[in-house]
Enzyme design. Structure first.
Site, PDB file in Angstrom:
ATOM      1  N   ARG A   1     -10.342 -11.473   1.424  1.00  0.00           N
ATOM      2  CA  ARG A   1     -11.137 -12.556   0.834  1.00  0.00           C
ATOM      3  C   ARG A   1     -10.392 -13.891   0.898  1.00  0.00           C
ATOM      4  O   ARG A   1     -11.005 -14.953   0.914  1.00  0.00           O
ATOM      5  CB  ARG A   1     -11.513 -12.182  -0.612  1.00  0.00           C
ATOM      6  CG  ARG A   1     -10.347 -11.959  -1.521  1.00  0.00           C
ATOM      7  CD  ARG A   1     -10.713 -11.172  -2.794  1.00  0.00           C
ATOM      8  NE  ARG A   1     -10.796  -9.730  -2.547  1.00  0.00           N
ATOM      9  CZ  ARG A   1     -11.099  -8.830  -3.482  1.00  0.00           C
ATOM     10  NH1 ARG A   1     -11.372  -9.214  -4.715  1.00  0.00           N
ATOM     11  NH2 ARG A   1     -11.146  -7.546  -3.189  1.00  0.00           N
TER      12      ARG A   1
ATOM     13  N   LYS B   1       0.843  -1.193   0.000  1.00  0.00           N
ATOM     14  CA  LYS B   1       0.000   0.000   0.000  1.00  0.00           C
ATOM     15  C   LYS B   1       0.878   1.243   0.000  1.00  0.00           C
ATOM     16  O   LYS B   1       2.029   1.196   0.441  1.00  0.00           O
ATOM     17  CB  LYS B   1      -0.868   0.030   1.271  1.00  0.00           C
ATOM     18  CG  LYS B   1      -2.020  -0.942   1.252  1.00  0.00           C
ATOM     19  CD  LYS B   1      -2.856  -0.807   2.521  1.00  0.00           C
ATOM     20  CE  LYS B   1      -3.993  -1.805   2.543  1.00  0.00           C
ATOM     21  NZ  LYS B   1      -4.996  -1.618   1.487  1.00  0.00           N
TER      22      LYS B   1
END
Ligand code: BES
Ligand code: MN
Ligand code: ZN
Length: 496
Positions: A354, A280
């Site tokens: 996920r 990130k």
């Protein structure tokens, strides 16, 4: 905080501050409680209101001292706005305004006269719960990490004024409200704890501590080697770059007969999300300490329902891992096998939520759950879609979706449904594996939910994306918001 039900003669009641509502609209009018105090003081209240310092808008307050002939030191007037428009949202605005006005005062106790106000059919128990929830939120602070503890709030006791025949209902509201507020506070403390302390192991310790507090809660923790045996290749691909071992934490709440099928809650518990090798960018990376908010909300909900002694069974699962870049981290392009047997091409290691959730969702099949809700700070895209107001709701079952959104409306912890139509599944196509872990930029929250939907075909399932509602990154109320604990607690109560 001590909460007490109180009835009697309002003008004669001793209190450091009586909180009484007035109504807005074109001009201010008095509630029944305000009229009692006005009469006792020979119209002093009315005279003050006429001066116009309290405005006719919901949430406006005015503090008065030494009103004649009453036994309270102070009176806090709080405006409810136009009574015709007094709804759940206004009730919450007013509740928050009351505690904001009381907090800075040098008082030990206050008496709240808000129980007889009609609010879109909600009963007195509901009102007390919402008030306690708002008060606990207004008084919450996270000071654990400060060198010296800050000054404590002086207010220690809040009384709810009511007619004598309603006292027992108020008491029920107090119990339920305190149970909920306790769960929210616990979850806030855990979620606000930074990533260097709040690791997957720390989450397991917190779960253990919670289970010690209640006979109806029990714990089991899977270690990485256990998960490897079960074939959880997706889950383990997330933690493999981290020095912190992943944990799959399962808490069983047994409030009903052993053979009653449970409801399941599955929380994303990424204790820090750097993005992994798909790192990130720096500006907001520190906010990723909150990437375990879903897991915190599961702990908070279990704490609340255990305290409320709900006669149902619930399984809470925390999928806990840290997402780090390192020499052993997953590379973009790696292909892993999930517990379900389906394979995943990890095109972006930052879509890690996920990956832990899909194996946790397969893992809970063995419990034959009657409903499954996962809670996750899953996508930045949900912030674009719904902002910080509504939680994203996705489901493979219309009835379940309806029940969840109704529960959210009831407690003003709202969720809004988005589709997971088959049409979106094409975006997850992979050349070499059964699916990719990202679906490109269009409809990012939907394709994330569609990914999870491939692992939840065996049961009624809903997914709550709380990336927008779970925490505030900055400002005076920085930190985990406690959402969607109120929604989940209400949903589970509705299942009784
Ligand atoms: N934890 C983030 C989602 C997130 C973003 C939560 C912003 C709170 C605020 C999640 O793991 C993530 O990184 N998602 C990616 C997915 C993308 C790579 C498909 C995202 O939303 O950018
Ligand atoms: Mn991520
Ligand atoms: Zn994440």
């Amino acid at each position: 905080m001590k909460y007490v039900a109180r009835s009697g003669n309002l003008a004669k009641t001793r209190s450091q501050c009586i909180v009484v509502p007035v109504y807005g609209g074109v001009s201010i009018t008095m509630s029944a409680a305000a009229k009692v105090l006005n009469k006792a003081s020979n119209g002093q209240l009315n005279k003050i209101i006429k001066r116009g310092d309290i405005k006719a808008k919901a949430g406006q307050t005015l503090l008065l001292h030494d009103i004649a002939n009453i036994n309270a030191q102070r009176v806090l007037l709080v405006c409810l706005g136009d009574l015709e428009e007094f709804d759940v949202a206004k009730f919450m605005t007013v509740s928050r305004a009351i505690i904001a006005a009381l907090k800075p005062l040098s008082i030990n106790n206050a008496l709240i006269c808000l129980t007889d106000i009609e609010c879109t059919g909600h009963d007195i128990t509901w009102k007390i719960e919402r008030l306690i929830e708002s008060f606990a939120a207004g008084l919450y602070s996270f000071t654990e990490m400060k060198g010296k503890p800050g000054p404590e709030d002086s207010i220690q006791e809040i009384e709810f004024f009511t007619d004598k025949y309603l006292i027992d209902e108020v008491k029920v509201g107090i119990e339920n409200g305190q149970a909920l507020a306790g769960g929210v506070t616990l979850a806030k403390d855990i979620a606000n704890t930074p990533g260097n302390i709040c690791t997957p192991t720390y989450l397991a310790d917190m779960a253990k501590q919670l289970c010690k507090e209640s006979k109806s809660l029990s714990l089991s923790v899977l270690e990485e080697k256990d998960m490897a045996k079960m074939g959880m290749g997706a889950f383990l691909s997330v933690s493999q770059g981290s020095a912190q071992p992943a944990k799959l934490i399962t808490i069983h709440y047994q409030g009903a007969d052993k053979n009653t099928k449970p409801h399941a809650l599955v929380g994303k518990g990424i204790t820090f999300d750097t993005g992994g090798i798909s790192l990130k960018s720096p500006p907001l990376m520190h906010e990723m300490i909150y990437d375990m908010s879903g897991a915190a909300s599961v702990l908070g909900t279990l704490s609340a329902i255990a305290a409320q002694k709900l006669p149902i069974n619930v399984i809470g699962v925390l999928a806990a891992a840290e997402n780090m870049p390192s020499g052993s981290a997953t590379r973009p392009g790696d292909i892993v096998k999930t517990m379900s047997g389906q394979t995943v091409e990890i095109l972006n290691t930052d879509a890690e939520g996920r990956l832990v959730l899909c194996d946790a969702l397969t893992y809970i099949e063995q419990f034959e759950p009657v409903s499954v809700i996962d809670i996750a700070t899953l996508t930045g895209a949900i912030v674009t879609a719904l902002g910080n107001v509504a939680t994203g709701l996705f489901s493979n079952d219309d009835t379940l979706a309806e029940q969840i959104s109704t529960a959210g409306d009831t407690v003003f912890d709202r969720a809004w449904r988005l589709p997971i139509w088959e049409d979106y599944q094409a975006q997850l196509a992979s050349a070499f594996a059964d699916m990719a872990n990202i679906g490109g930029s269009p409809a990012g929250s939907i394709t994330a939910a569609c990914f999870l939907a491939r692992f939840t075909k065996q049961y009624r399932w809903a997914h709550l994306d709380i990336a927008g509602t779970g925490y505030q990154g900055s400002g005076p109320s920085k930190g985990y918001t406690g959402r969607p604990i109120a929604l989940l607690t209400q949903y589970l109560r509705d299942q009784v």
